[in-house]
Design an enzyme around this catalytic site. Structure first.
Site, PDB file in Angstrom:
ATOM      1  N   SER A   1      24.443  48.162  48.779  1.00 35.41           N
ATOM      2  CA  SER A   1      23.967  47.180  47.796  1.00 35.41           C
ATOM      3  C   SER A   1      22.930  47.790  46.856  1.00 35.41           C
ATOM      4  O   SER A   1      22.004  48.480  47.286  1.00 35.41           O
ATOM      5  CB  SER A   1      23.342  45.981  48.517  1.00 35.41           C
ATOM      6  OG  SER A   1      22.739  45.127  47.566  1.00 35.41           O
TER       7      SER A   1
ATOM      8  N   LYS B   1      28.016  34.132  52.693  1.00 34.31           N
ATOM      9  CA  LYS B   1      27.672  33.133  51.671  1.00 34.31           C
ATOM     10  C   LYS B   1      27.974  31.690  52.072  1.00 34.31           C
ATOM     11  O   LYS B   1      27.283  30.781  51.628  1.00 34.31           O
ATOM     12  CB  LYS B   1      28.380  33.470  50.347  1.00 34.31           C
ATOM     13  CG  LYS B   1      27.808  34.735  49.693  1.00 34.31           C
ATOM     14  CD  LYS B   1      28.501  35.071  48.391  1.00 34.31           C
ATOM     15  CE  LYS B   1      28.057  36.435  47.895  1.00 34.31           C
ATOM     16  NZ  LYS B   1      28.688  36.832  46.653  1.00 34.31           N
TER      17      LYS B   1
ATOM     18  N   ASP C   1      26.200  33.928  41.141  1.00 32.73           N
ATOM     19  CA  ASP C   1      27.363  34.792  40.848  1.00 32.73           C
ATOM     20  C   ASP C   1      28.174  34.217  39.680  1.00 32.73           C
ATOM     21  O   ASP C   1      28.553  34.953  38.757  1.00 32.73           O
ATOM     22  CB  ASP C   1      28.295  34.896  42.067  1.00 32.73           C
ATOM     23  CG  ASP C   1      27.768  35.839  43.131  1.00 32.73           C
ATOM     24  OD1 ASP C   1      26.981  36.748  42.798  1.00 32.73           O
ATOM     25  OD2 ASP C   1      28.142  35.665  44.311  1.00 32.73           O
TER      26      ASP C   1
HETATM   27  P1  NDP Z   1      36.537  38.275  50.224  1.00 31.20           P
HETATM   28  O1  NDP Z   1      36.655  39.014  51.500  1.00 31.20           O
HETATM   29  O2  NDP Z   1      36.196  36.821  50.231  1.00 31.20           O
HETATM   30  O3  NDP Z   1      37.943  38.406  49.415  1.00 31.20           O
HETATM   31  C1  NDP Z   1      38.609  39.637  49.320  1.00 31.20           C
HETATM   32  C2  NDP Z   1      39.832  39.473  48.392  1.00 31.20           C
HETATM   33  O4  NDP Z   1      40.411  40.790  48.243  1.00 31.20           O
HETATM   34  C3  NDP Z   1      40.936  38.556  48.931  1.00 31.20           C
HETATM   35  O5  NDP Z   1      41.550  37.904  47.849  1.00 31.20           O
HETATM   36  C4  NDP Z   1      41.918  39.580  49.578  1.00 31.20           C
HETATM   37  O6  NDP Z   1      43.259  39.125  49.618  1.00 31.20           O
HETATM   38  C5  NDP Z   1      41.794  40.723  48.599  1.00 31.20           C
HETATM   39  N1  NDP Z   1      42.208  42.020  49.142  1.00 31.20           N
HETATM   40  C6  NDP Z   1      41.570  42.760  50.079  1.00 31.20           C
HETATM   41  N2  NDP Z   1      42.240  43.930  50.293  1.00 31.20           N
HETATM   42  C7  NDP Z   1      43.326  43.906  49.461  1.00 31.20           C
HETATM   43  C8  NDP Z   1      44.410  44.812  49.209  1.00 31.20           C
HETATM   44  N3  NDP Z   1      44.526  45.964  49.857  1.00 31.20           N
HETATM   45  N4  NDP Z   1      45.326  44.484  48.283  1.00 31.20           N
HETATM   46  C9  NDP Z   1      45.237  43.305  47.623  1.00 31.20           C
HETATM   47  N5  NDP Z   1      44.242  42.399  47.802  1.00 31.20           N
HETATM   48  C10 NDP Z   1      43.308  42.698  48.726  1.00 31.20           C
HETATM   49  O7  NDP Z   1      35.469  39.113  49.365  1.00 31.20           O
HETATM   50  P2  NDP Z   1      34.599  38.595  48.130  1.00 31.20           P
HETATM   51  O8  NDP Z   1      35.478  37.802  47.245  1.00 31.20           O
HETATM   52  O9  NDP Z   1      33.346  37.949  48.598  1.00 31.20           O
HETATM   53  O10 NDP Z   1      34.170  39.985  47.423  1.00 31.20           O
HETATM   54  C11 NDP Z   1      35.127  40.778  46.746  1.00 31.20           C
HETATM   55  C12 NDP Z   1      34.439  41.923  46.021  1.00 31.20           C
HETATM   56  O11 NDP Z   1      33.601  41.452  44.983  1.00 31.20           O
HETATM   57  C13 NDP Z   1      33.554  42.782  46.932  1.00 31.20           C
HETATM   58  O12 NDP Z   1      33.857  44.126  46.631  1.00 31.20           O
HETATM   59  C14 NDP Z   1      32.147  42.429  46.484  1.00 31.20           C
HETATM   60  O13 NDP Z   1      31.245  43.493  46.660  1.00 31.20           O
HETATM   61  C15 NDP Z   1      32.346  42.140  45.011  1.00 31.20           C
HETATM   62  N6  NDP Z   1      31.293  41.256  44.432  1.00 31.20           N
HETATM   63  C16 NDP Z   1      30.540  41.739  43.388  1.00 31.20           C
HETATM   64  C17 NDP Z   1      29.529  40.957  42.833  1.00 31.20           C
HETATM   65  C18 NDP Z   1      28.692  41.493  41.702  1.00 31.20           C
HETATM   66  O14 NDP Z   1      27.614  40.956  41.448  1.00 31.20           O
HETATM   67  N7  NDP Z   1      29.121  42.494  40.991  1.00 31.20           N
HETATM   68  C19 NDP Z   1      29.238  39.598  43.322  1.00 31.20           C
HETATM   69  C20 NDP Z   1      30.126  39.180  44.417  1.00 31.20           C
HETATM   70  C21 NDP Z   1      31.092  40.000  44.948  1.00 31.20           C
HETATM   71  P3  NDP Z   1      43.831  38.251  50.867  1.00 31.20           P
HETATM   72  O15 NDP Z   1      43.447  36.825  50.583  1.00 31.20           O
HETATM   73  O16 NDP Z   1      45.283  38.487  50.805  1.00 31.20           O
HETATM   74  O17 NDP Z   1      43.182  38.804  52.110  1.00 31.20           O
END
Ligand code: NDP
Length: 265
Positions: free
Chosen positions: A24, A75, A109
């Site tokens: 982070s 969260k 966010d």
């Molecule tokens: P979640 O675990 O809630 O969701 C992950 C998502 O990624 C799901 O839709 C999942 O699909 C998908 N996914 C994971 N692996 C794969 C793959 N190999 N191929 C396709 N889809 C995949 O995580 P978050 O939504 O909370 O966070 C996601 C990202 O966003 C993180 O990297 C986080 O660090 C970043 N982020 C950045 C912020 C910023 O301020 N810049 C703020 C918040 C988050 P499925 O449903 O099929 O499992």
């Protein structure tokens, strides 16, 4: 649980809670902001496993801490702990910022992402992913009034999100992004070094946003750039969500330029 605070500076009053937490950049930007404003108190990362968020938040509240950011996977646990939540946190269904004094939860966010959106004529947006962060992005696009589609590896989650936020689900296993001028990657695929089944058009191009950030461009942004799309990683969103959190904790305008310098934007 008190072991968690062993070795933590006694002047710490702000934290980011998550697991993993080592990557982070929040401590960098928030510590720089506190220093620039001449405020006391340190901002520290705390690795908190799933299931322990409420207990840790209660402990920090008891000890007089001021504020915390909450990241993956805590969260929704944080939302449950808060006695009172902002409208955004309730609508997005997640808390990423806590104010300990009144046990209040915010979601910065969604509003943070909203601030990073450029002006687009005839916007047509696609969100990749349907996890927690996708909810904040869908919320922001709805606020902006932009039509959007959602694609997710597990289609049922995309369908649910589209229904909730007024988007449309893209039901295909592979994604042709030629119909869109804004594509936002909210998946964590890049973190695991995995590629997304996305096909870029050879002509034209728009803006590809990846809300993740790292030392290098993600595979998603690398392929977008190779097809002449403009690219932006998640540091701008990180900055804006962090600045809004800082302002909520301190009541002061966030020193955005100082914070931006820390993450080289
Ligand atoms: P979640 O675990 O809630 O969701 C992950 C998502 O990624 C799901 O839709 C999942 O699909 C998908 N996914 C994971 N692996 C794969 C793959 N190999 N191929 C396709 N889809 C995949 O995580 P978050 O939504 O909370 O966070 C996601 C990202 O966003 C993180 O990297 C986080 O660090 C970043 N982020 C950045 C912020 C910023 O301020 N810049 C703020 C918040 C988050 P499925 O449903 O099929 O499992």
């Amino acid at each position: 649980m008190k072991n968690l605070l062993r070795g933590v500076s006694p002047s710490a009053r702000y934290a980011v809670l998550g697991d993993p937490i080592g990557h982070s950049l929040s401590p960098k930007i928030q510590q720089a902001a506190l220093r620039a404003c001449g405020l006391p108190g340190e901002y520290v990362p705390l690795r908190v496993p799933s299931g322990s968020c409420g207990e840790v938040l209660s402990l920090l509240a008891e000890q007089g801490w001021i504020g915390a950011n909450i990241t993956v996977p805590l969260k929704t646990e944080a939302l449950e702990w808060c006695q009172d939540c902002s409208v955004e946190a309730r609508e997005i269904g997640a808390v990423n910022t806590v104010l300990f004094a009144d046990r209040r939860g915010l979601n910065t966010d969604g509003p943070g992402f909203l601030r990073t959106l450029p002006d687009l004529t005839a916007p047509r947006a696609l969100i990749l992913g349907a996890g927690g962060a996708a909810r904040a992005v869908a919320w922001a696009l709805r606020q902006r009034g932009w039509p959007f589609f959602i694609w997710n590896r597990s289609p049922s989650r995309a369908e649910q999100l589209a229904e909730e936020f007024g988007g449309q689900m893209l039901p295909t296993p592979e994604v042709d992004v030629g119909d869109f001028n804004l594509v936002v990657n909210t998946t964590s695929a890049g973190l695991h070094g995995q590629a997304l089944p996305v096909h870029w058009p050879t002509k034209g191009g728009g803006l590809a946003l990846d809300i993740s950030y790292g030392r290098e461009l993600s595979p998603f942004l690398r392929s977008a750039a190779a097809f002449s799309w403009s690219v932006q990683d998640g540091r701008a969103m990180l900055l804006e969500q962090g600045a809004l959190a800082f302002e909520a904790w301190t009541g002061l305008p966030a020193p955005r330029e100082v914070m931006a310098r820390e993450i080289e934007i």
